[in-house]
Design a protein around this motif. Sequence first.
Motif, PDB file in Angstrom:
ATOM      1  N   ARG A  28      45.692  34.343  41.291  1.00 17.31           N
ATOM      2  CA  ARG A  28      47.065  34.126  40.810  1.00 17.31           C
ATOM      3  C   ARG A  28      47.189  32.700  40.291  1.00 17.31           C
ATOM      4  N   ARG A  29      47.724  32.563  39.069  1.00 15.49           N
ATOM      5  CA  ARG A  29      47.862  31.251  38.462  1.00 15.49           C
ATOM      6  C   ARG A  29      48.938  30.430  39.177  1.00 15.49           C
ATOM      7  N   PRO A  30      48.695  29.122  39.381  1.00 17.72           N
ATOM      8  CA  PRO A  30      49.724  28.278  39.996  1.00 17.72           C
ATOM      9  C   PRO A  30      51.011  28.285  39.171  1.00 17.72           C
ATOM     10  N   ASP A  31      52.139  28.143  39.831  1.00 18.06           N
ATOM     11  CA  ASP A  31      53.435  28.244  39.156  1.00 18.06           C
ATOM     12  C   ASP A  31      53.630  27.171  38.087  1.00 18.06           C
ATOM     13  N   GLY A  37      52.218  31.853  37.790  1.00 22.34           N
ATOM     14  CA  GLY A  37      52.692  32.949  38.608  1.00 22.34           C
ATOM     15  C   GLY A  37      52.066  34.296  38.287  1.00 22.34           C
ATOM     16  N   LEU A  38      51.428  34.401  37.131  1.00 18.38           N
ATOM     17  CA  LEU A  38      50.793  35.662  36.745  1.00 18.38           C
ATOM     18  C   LEU A  38      49.379  35.747  37.309  1.00 18.38           C
ATOM     19  N   LEU A  39      48.866  36.965  37.361  1.00 16.73           N
ATOM     20  CA  LEU A  39      47.489  37.166  37.790  1.00 16.73           C
ATOM     21  C   LEU A  39      46.540  36.840  36.650  1.00 16.73           C
ATOM     22  N   GLU A  40      45.288  36.570  37.000  1.00 17.79           N
ATOM     23  CA  GLU A  40      44.299  36.275  35.979  1.00 17.79           C
ATOM     24  C   GLU A  40      42.899  36.616  36.484  1.00 17.79           C
ATOM     25  N   PHE A  41      41.996  36.810  35.550  1.00 16.68           N
ATOM     26  CA  PHE A  41      40.584  36.879  35.872  1.00 16.68           C
ATOM     27  C   PHE A  41      40.074  35.441  35.925  1.00 16.68           C
ATOM     28  N   PRO A  42      39.285  35.083  36.922  1.00 15.22           N
ATOM     29  CA  PRO A  42      38.888  33.672  37.063  1.00 15.22           C
ATOM     30  C   PRO A  42      38.022  33.189  35.904  1.00 15.22           C
ATOM     31  N   GLU A 103      36.948  32.256  47.740  1.00 10.58           N
ATOM     32  CA  GLU A 103      38.110  31.580  48.298  1.00 10.58           C
ATOM     33  C   GLU A 103      38.792  30.803  47.180  1.00 10.58           C
ATOM     34  N   GLY A 104      40.092  30.650  47.300  1.00 13.04           N
ATOM     35  CA  GLY A 104      40.828  29.909  46.282  1.00 13.04           C
ATOM     36  C   GLY A 104      40.685  28.420  46.501  1.00 13.04           C
ATOM     37  N   ARG A 105      39.671  27.809  45.912  1.00 12.73           N
ATOM     38  CA  ARG A 105      39.386  26.405  46.173  1.00 12.73           C
ATOM     39  C   ARG A 105      40.371  25.458  45.502  1.00 12.73           C
ATOM     40  N   GLU A 106      41.229  25.993  44.622  1.00 16.65           N
ATOM     41  CA  GLU A 106      42.268  25.174  43.998  1.00 16.65           C
ATOM     42  C   GLU A 106      43.644  25.558  44.528  1.00 16.65           C
ATOM     43  N   GLY A 107      43.655  26.232  45.681  1.00 11.89           N
ATOM     44  CA  GLY A 107      44.907  26.624  46.308  1.00 11.89           C
ATOM     45  C   GLY A 107      45.465  27.943  45.815  1.00 11.89           C
ATOM     46  N   GLN A 108      44.764  28.612  44.926  1.00 13.83           N
ATOM     47  CA  GLN A 108      45.255  29.862  44.361  1.00 13.83           C
ATOM     48  C   GLN A 108      44.839  31.046  45.237  1.00 13.83           C
ATOM     49  N   PRO A 109      45.730  32.015  45.430  1.00  9.37           N
ATOM     50  CA  PRO A 109      45.345  33.233  46.145  1.00  9.37           C
ATOM     51  C   PRO A 109      44.336  34.026  45.324  1.00  9.37           C
ATOM     52  N   VAL A 110      43.323  34.614  46.004  1.00  6.44           N
ATOM     53  CA  VAL A 110      42.361  35.470  45.341  1.00  6.44           C
ATOM     54  C   VAL A 110      42.263  36.777  46.118  1.00  6.44           C
ATOM     55  N   ASP A 111      41.916  37.854  45.413  1.00  2.00           N
ATOM     56  CA  ASP A 111      41.822  39.153  46.066  1.00  2.00           C
ATOM     57  C   ASP A 111      40.960  40.078  45.230  1.00  2.00           C
ATOM     58  N   TRP A 112      40.410  41.102  45.886  1.00  2.00           N
ATOM     59  CA  TRP A 112      39.676  42.156  45.191  1.00  2.00           C
ATOM     60  C   TRP A 112      40.628  43.328  44.960  1.00  2.00           C
ATOM     61  N   PRO A 124      48.941  37.672  31.858  1.00  2.00           N
ATOM     62  CA  PRO A 124      49.267  37.199  30.508  1.00  2.00           C
ATOM     63  C   PRO A 124      48.954  38.293  29.490  1.00  2.00           C
ATOM     64  N   VAL A 125      49.728  38.338  28.419  1.00  2.00           N
ATOM     65  CA  VAL A 125      49.621  39.456  27.481  1.00  2.00           C
ATOM     66  C   VAL A 125      48.234  39.573  26.862  1.00  2.00           C
ATOM     67  N   ALA A 126      47.524  38.478  26.698  1.00  2.00           N
ATOM     68  CA  ALA A 126      46.197  38.537  26.090  1.00  2.00           C
ATOM     69  C   ALA A 126      45.193  39.296  26.942  1.00  2.00           C
ATOM     70  N   ASN A 127      45.511  39.534  28.208  1.00  5.85           N
ATOM     71  CA  ASN A 127      44.580  40.206  29.116  1.00  5.85           C
ATOM     72  C   ASN A 127      44.612  41.727  29.002  1.00  5.85           C
ATOM     73  N   ARG A 128      45.545  42.271  28.232  1.00  8.44           N
ATOM     74  CA  ARG A 128      45.679  43.728  28.156  1.00  8.44           C
ATOM     75  C   ARG A 128      44.368  44.422  27.788  1.00  8.44           C
ATOM     76  N   PRO A 129      43.636  43.974  26.753  1.00 10.39           N
ATOM     77  CA  PRO A 129      42.373  44.659  26.434  1.00 10.39           C
ATOM     78  C   PRO A 129      41.337  44.567  27.546  1.00 10.39           C
ATOM     79  N   VAL A 130      41.378  43.504  28.340  1.00 11.03           N
ATOM     80  CA  VAL A 130      40.433  43.383  29.449  1.00 11.03           C
ATOM     81  C   VAL A 130      40.723  44.464  30.485  1.00 11.03           C
ATOM     82  N   ILE A 131      41.997  44.656  30.778  1.00 11.53           N
ATOM     83  CA  ILE A 131      42.385  45.700  31.734  1.00 11.53           C
ATOM     84  C   ILE A 131      41.957  47.064  31.225  1.00 11.53           C
ATOM     85  N   ARG A 132      42.133  47.309  29.922  1.00 10.62           N
ATOM     86  CA  ARG A 132      41.705  48.593  29.349  1.00 10.62           C
ATOM     87  C   ARG A 132      40.199  48.769  29.503  1.00 10.62           C
TER      88      ARG A 132
END
Length: 327
Positions: A28-31, A37-42, A103-112, A124-132
């Motif tokens: 999760r991106r820092p606010d 606040g949005l999720l992201e691929f690292p 682990e979130g070494r920059e304070g960001q939550p991470v999860d599988w 973020p909107v640019a991630n839509r094709p990655v999700i597909r």
Amino acid sequence: MTATQSPVPEIHVAVGVIVREGRVLIARRPDHVHQGGLLEFPGGKVEAGETVQQALVREIAEETGLSLSETSLEPVIGIRHDYGDKRVFLDVWRTSEASGEPEGREGQPVDWLEPEQLRDQDFPVANRPVIRALRLPGVLAITGAMTSADDGLASLEGGLGQLEASGATCVVLRAPELSPEDYVRFASKAVALCTGQGLTPILHGSPEIFDAVPGAGGLHLPWSEAQALASRPVPESVWLGVSCHDADQLAHAAALGADYATLGPVQPTRSHPGCPAMGWEQFEALVAQAVIPVYALGGVGPGEAVAARRLGGQGVAGIRFWWRSDR
């Protein structure tokens, strides 16, 4: 833009799709940052003098503590997006060989997360094709020649075992030989058959066909249909694919909001003996420009899926590896 204004520079970002036991590592991106606040691929910015693979290994270690091998990385997709205040090139690579516990070494939550848990609105909107790309299979099955609706259904049933062995989970119900009435009859029964087997049936043809056959999981547009459209003709909740043969067609498919495209023929095919093949080098060049997942089509089967992915494709699409009447 006036003479005193300069274009917004493009930021090259290395993005990691890290897979473990079918789940994907998400942060999760820092606010306080862009798209906070949005999720992201690292991942992170590619620095001067770095290759994208070097940048990804470094960024993943810094952000999550995971260790990656450059040689394990396979290209997924490249996406250029203009947010208005920021232009990015997301250079997306995948690996299933990360070692360590994240682990979130920059304070960001991470999860599988499972790919089915990834929602467009959370990223973020640019991630839509990655999700597909994560949700789509690496092998896309297409039905072959049939003389009647009953013949097509018999071939579909006869090919289910081979289909399962190939890893395909989606079936494009293509039957240009049938009349519109016969196609609706075939597709209506095929949708029920595929759904009962846990497969996603994707209709082939016009938007009107999609309206005529309820229960389908998507629509695949031949280029003759796609070129006449200016917007997405089906809901976001189902798949939309387009048959493409060049860069302009791929760009139009993306503009329609397609979730994927097929591109070919990559190699010579018996079904289209007079159609020149583009070859893998041209396939790679065209895929590098595409902003949606692209399947290699034409003279390919599941054995070439890994090769297609290493060239940036989603995988392969085809008929002969499973369709009974074409053997």
